[in-house]
Design an enzyme around this catalytic site. Structure first.
Site, PDB file in Angstrom:
ATOM      1  N   LYS A  70       0.822  -1.213   0.000  1.00  0.00           N
ATOM      2  CA  LYS A  70       0.000   0.000   0.000  1.00  0.00           C
ATOM      3  C   LYS A  70       0.853   1.259   0.000  1.00  0.00           C
ATOM      4  O   LYS A  70       2.046   1.230   0.295  1.00  0.00           O
ATOM      5  CB  LYS A  70      -0.983  -0.040   1.174  1.00  0.00           C
ATOM      6  CG  LYS A  70      -2.131  -1.028   0.875  1.00  0.00           C
ATOM      7  CD  LYS A  70      -3.242  -0.992   1.874  1.00  0.00           C
ATOM      8  CE  LYS A  70      -4.363  -1.938   1.425  1.00  0.00           C
ATOM      9  NZ  LYS A  70      -5.382  -2.116   2.466  1.00  0.00           N
ATOM     10  N   ARG A 126      -3.594 -10.129   4.801  1.00  0.00           N
ATOM     11  CA  ARG A 126      -3.998 -10.108   3.383  1.00  0.00           C
ATOM     12  C   ARG A 126      -2.828  -9.580   2.563  1.00  0.00           C
ATOM     13  O   ARG A 126      -2.456  -8.415   2.706  1.00  0.00           O
ATOM     14  CB  ARG A 126      -5.233  -9.218   3.218  1.00  0.00           C
ATOM     15  CG  ARG A 126      -5.762  -9.135   1.784  1.00  0.00           C
ATOM     16  CD  ARG A 126      -6.985  -8.223   1.710  1.00  0.00           C
ATOM     17  NE  ARG A 126      -7.498  -8.117   0.360  1.00  0.00           N
ATOM     18  CZ  ARG A 126      -7.039  -7.256  -0.553  1.00  0.00           C
ATOM     19  NH1 ARG A 126      -6.066  -6.412  -0.245  1.00  0.00           N
ATOM     20  NH2 ARG A 126      -7.565  -7.233  -1.762  1.00  0.00           N
TER      21      ARG A 126
END
Ligand code: 8Y4
Length: 280
Positions: free
Chosen positions: A225, A259
């Site tokens: 991210k 995740r």
């Protein structure tokens, strides 16, 4: 049962005595080069099988991008994309989570064999989401997001980001339990990067132990991210080191589920971290 000993030991059939990796499988059109539909399904299935072989316990199948500026996907298009993949993986015995904000997609995925609902809106994205999750009675991952995907990064604002995020999550867990869902079907996720600036993300990562201490299983999605790029300048395909650092921070705080894109590397890092913990 007192507050202190409220701790879920299993979630979606997985023992939480050990951490688990959820492998990311995008079935959005931009995640494939051109090619026929069967080609795309085959590519997705092969990628999922590879992640399972590398140690993923769950495959998270998503057909809708939440990137700011990404085009909205219709219910029918999303179903057409994800359901063949959910069906094929489930038939092979893979535990599939369906990444969707749409009740109709949750429903179709459940029929196709999905074992988990993963909703980035924490079941607030559609007025029917909470009732649908209760009706399907599948394990659910409730994620926090401030605002809407299109605009959430414009000006995220909190007094105390970790406190507000964790409070929202506890409230959604309580709403599910009031609706009849049993505690051990609920997993909570602070939603790294969803309506949060760098400082918010770092504060949440630094205080994950507070969320873990609430007793529900916690899932963390920090893989590749943009907060990693804000700290390091790394391009999206060069963020493995930062992604693993976030996984290790979560592991230290007691997070159970991760995740990630890089399954093999994450499983290896978690195996070494677990061995170190066990040497005490
Ligand atoms: C690079 C790589 C840049 C990934 C952006 C991204 C989460 C999630 C997403 C999460 C849960 C993403 C569906 C965003 N993130 N579900 N989904 N938790 N439960 N962005 O953190 O991966 S999509």
């Amino acid at each position: 049962m007192t507050d202190e000993d409220f701790h879920v030991t299993h979630w979606a059939g997985l023992s939480l005595q050990q951490p688990h990796v959820m492998g990311i499988l995008n079935v959005t059109p931009d995640s494939f080069s051109d090619g026929g539909k069967f080609d795309q399904i085959d590519t997705a299935l092969a990628q999922a099988q590879r992640m399972v072989a590398q140690g993923a316990s769950i495959i998270d199948v998503g057909g809708e991008s939440t990137r700011p500026g990404a085009a909205e996907v219709s219910i029918d298009d999303e179903i057409q994309r994800v359901i063949p993949v959910v069906k094929a993986l489930s038939a092979e015995g893979v535990l599939v989570s369906i990444d969707t904000r749409k009740p109709a997609v949750m429903q179709a995925a459940a029929v196709a064999g999905a074992g988990i609902i993963n909703d980035v809106t924490g079941l607030t994205g559609d007025p029917a989401s909470l009732a649908t999750a209760l009706d399907l009675d599948l394990p659910v991952c409730v994620m926090h997001m401030q605002g809407e995907p299109q605009t959430m990064q414009a000006n995220p604002s909190y007094e105390d980001a970790p406190a507000e995020v964790f409070e929202f999550l506890a409230g959604q867990a309580e709403a599910l339990m009031r609706g009849g869902m049993i505690a051990d079907k609920i997993c909570l996720d602070p939603g790294i990067g969803f309506g949060k600036n760098l400082n918010h993300n770092l504060q949440i990562l630094a205080r994950l132990d507070e969320l873990v201490d609430a007793g529900w299983p916690v899932l963390l999605g920090a893989s590749r991210k943009s907060f990693i790029s804000k700290l390091t300048g790394a391009d999206v395909d060069q963020r493995l080191g930062g992604s693993l650092a976030a996984v290790m921070a979560g592991y230290g705080a007691g997070v159970s589920l991760f995740r990630v894109h890089d399954v093999a590397e994450t499983v290896q890092a978690l195996q070494v971290a677990a061995a170190i913990s066990e040497a005490l």
